[in-house]
Structures are given as C-alpha cells and as structure tokens.
Enzyme design. Structure first.
Site, mmCIF file in Angstrom:
data_model
loop_
_atom_site.group_PDB
_atom_site.id
_atom_site.type_symbol
_atom_site.label_atom_id
_atom_site.label_comp_id
_atom_site.label_asym_id
_atom_site.label_seq_id
_atom_site.Cartn_x
_atom_site.Cartn_y
_atom_site.Cartn_z
ATOM 1 N N CYS A 105 0.854 -1.184 0.000
ATOM 2 C CA CYS A 105 0.000 0.000 0.000
ATOM 3 C C CYS A 105 0.892 1.235 0.000
ATOM 4 O O CYS A 105 1.863 1.290 0.747
ATOM 5 C CB CYS A 105 -0.879 -0.010 1.247
ATOM 6 N N HIS A 147 -8.953 -3.743 -2.469
ATOM 7 C CA HIS A 147 -7.994 -3.021 -1.623
ATOM 8 C C HIS A 147 -8.356 -1.523 -1.565
ATOM 9 O O HIS A 147 -8.400 -0.931 -0.493
ATOM 10 C CB HIS A 147 -6.572 -3.227 -2.177
ATOM 11 N N GLU A 148 -8.639 -0.943 -2.736
ATOM 12 C CA GLU A 148 -8.976 0.488 -2.779
ATOM 13 C C GLU A 148 -10.320 0.755 -2.130
ATOM 14 O O GLU A 148 -10.506 1.765 -1.451
ATOM 15 C CB GLU A 148 -8.960 1.006 -4.226
ATOM 16 N N HIS A 151 -10.114 1.200 1.451
ATOM 17 C CA HIS A 151 -9.668 2.538 1.869
ATOM 18 C C HIS A 151 -10.847 3.483 2.089
ATOM 19 O O HIS A 151 -10.831 4.267 3.033
ATOM 20 C CB HIS A 151 -8.742 3.165 0.810
HETATM 21 ZN ZN LIG Z 1 -3.626 1.038 -0.104
#
Ligand SMILES: [Zn+2]
Length: 196
Positions: A105, A147-148, A151
C-alpha cells in the site's frame, strides 16, 4: 500535480468516506492529480483518503501487473487495458474461495504481506461523468478494487493479517507514522516531529 500521500497512522485513513456529487469542487482536476500521484509512486491504485480527502473516490490502473510472466496472454491484455475511476462505489457481492496475494500500500511503504480475499466481486459505481455502472470483476483486477474499496471504508490491508503478523510489523508501522522510512515519493506523516 503530484500530491503528498498520507502515511499510516493518519486518522483520515480510518474514516468511512462520504459520497460526493457532480458539484464537488474541481473534481476533474482532483482526479487528474490523483492519477499523477499514483503513477509518480508506481502504484496500481489510489484512494482519496490517501491524499487526505475522506470521499468515496478511487482509481485503479493495473497496467504494471501486465508485465508479470505468471499471467496468461489474455490476462496480460486485460491487466494492461484496465484503467478506471470509481466514484461512490458500493460492492454488491463478493464470492468464491478466498485466495492469498502479496499486497502492499502506498500509505504503508515497505510492508508487503499475503492477504486473503474472495476472487469475484460485483460492484456499482459512477464514472467521472457520473454515469452509473454495475460490473463484475475477478482475479487481480478485483483484488486491486477490493484493496482500494477498503480505503474508502476506513480499512487497511494490515487489518486483515493474523494477530501474529500484526505483532511482527507493529514497530515498522510505528516508524512509518513517524516518517522514519526511506521513500522515493512525496508523503505526509502524522507523527513526524517538526524541525525547529
Ligand atoms: Zn492502499
């Protein structure tokens, strides 16, 4: 314009991000700047909280993965072509047996760990013109989107590790928050002592 990437430990990375409308100020410029920032750091994805904004916006461009020889020719072509801006995204479904992939990341430099996620997703989102899409993705493209997406939900990949792994990387994470790390892109550290 390249923006500084917020490092692990900043509270903005822990907020559930808010939806935005077409009237969000200077949105096109913001998106352009986020692409510049992501490419400048050799990332395959970047979410708005990582540049300090708690809004539901992230970008994905899997082109760098297309070089990897472990993929089939068809996968390489897909990875090479996939570039998408996701606004107000909502994962509708995730399915399949969890698989491990070594994730990293841009907010947590130098930490890479295997993370387990389901391989298939169905996601609803708006593009930069605020047209709504519902699409299915799998494999590495789904992985980067997951993954995004995490966030904008205030979740980091390190949250998904075993408590043993979490203990092992604790010191490293603390150092990242303090800026005690070597990086070749611009970052903002929440606990960096200001020089007098
Ligand atoms: Zn990330």
């Amino acid at each position: 314009m390249i923006l500084p990437i917020v490092a692990y430990g900043d509270s903005v990375l822990r907020k559930k991000a808010e939806e935005i409308t077409k009237d969000y100020p200077n949105l096109n410029e913001l998106i352009d700047n986020m692409y510049d920032t992501m490419y400048g750091a050799y990332g395959v994805g970047l979410a708005a909280p990582q540049i300090g904004l708690p809004i539901r916006l992230f970008l994905v461009d899997t082109e760098p993965f297309s070089e990897d020889e472990s993929h089939t020719e068809e996968e390489k072509q897909q990875l090479k072509a996939f570039k998408q801006t996701f606004i107000n995204a909502k994962i509708l479904e995730e399915e399949g047996d969890e698989w491990a992939f070594n994730e990293g990341c841009l907010s947590i430099p130098d930490v890479r760990e295997d993370v387990f996620r389901q391989p298939k997703i169905k996601i609803q989102y708006q593009d930069e013109n605020f047209d709504t899409h519902v699409k299915e993705f799998d494999g590495l493209i789904a992985r980067v989107i997951q993954h995004e997406y995490d966030h904008i939900e205030g979740v980091l990949f390190t949250d998904k590790l075993s408590s043993f792994k979490k203990r092992l990387i604790k010191g490293k994470l603390a150092n990242i928050s303090k800026g005690k790390i070597k990086i070749d892109y611009k970052m903002k550290f929440p606990l960096m002592k200001k020089k007098r």
